[in-house]
Design a protein around this motif. Structure first.
Motif: not given
Length: 198
Positions: A88, A144, A149
């Motif tokens: 991320r 991600s 994330e």
């Protein structure tokens, strides 16, 4: 007879002037409506000089796209190669660098991001740079999502939504205000809070 460094530099300067002039013509009247004579006039050269460097306006168009995408990739590659503590974070750093590069030459990148959608291209050299960038961003999004994330959102939809919004902010936002990490986080949170569906 060998070509001197100075001659090589002068040729590159002429070529760059032609590409800049062509970009102006393409922006004003479109690729389809432009002619080599108009490009020559805008560049400050005779038409014969233009033909010395490029055989057609399509070749000029491709050269503009290749230079732009290569430049963007060259600026982003060092960020992608650094190991940040999360995909991320890398994704956000790439978007920040993209914003910086695009703002330095917004007319070129507005052209790069919009015009190719209006025309069909096959096996153009610039496409590998464009696709490389898109695949890199998409893989960062997928990583991600995989490690939590981002919520479990389809990375392809997230990429499309974010791409449109991000370019809108960069190209149509306040030209005097740089895009910040906080701006990108707001965009991400907005999309995550209101995910798009097919």
């Amino acid at each position: 007879m060998a070509v001197s460094e100075r001659q090589i530099e002068e040729r590159q300067i002429r070529k760059d002037k032609i590409l800049f002039g062509a970009l102006e013509v393409f922006k004003k009247i479109g690729v389809e409506n432009s002619t080599m004579d108009q490009i020559a006039f805008e560049s400050g050269f005779g038409t014969a000089t233009i033909y010395y460097y490029f055989q057609s306006k399509e070749e000029i168009f491709s050269a503009i796209l290749l230079d732009g995408w290569k430049d963007l990739w060259k600026n982003i590659e060092p960020i992608v190669s650094v190991k940040y503590n999360s995909p991320r974070k890398t994704f956000i750093k790439v978007l920040l660098k993209t914003s910086e590069v695009v703002r330095e030459n917004s007319s070129l990148y507005e052209f790069l991001f919009n015009v190719p959608k209006q025309m069909s291209f096959k096996n153009e050299p610039w496409k590998k740079h464009q696709e490389g960038l898109y695949k890199t961003l998409l893989s960062l999004l997928k990583e991600s999502v995989k490690i939590g994330e981002f919520p479990n959102i389809d990375p392809n939809l997230l990429f499309k939504a974010l791409g449109g919004l991000f370019m809108g902010v960069v190209l149509m936002g306040d030209k005097n205000k740089e895009v910040s990490e906080s701006d990108i986080e707001k965009l991400l949170n907005q999309i995550i809070a209101n995910p798009i569906t097919n």
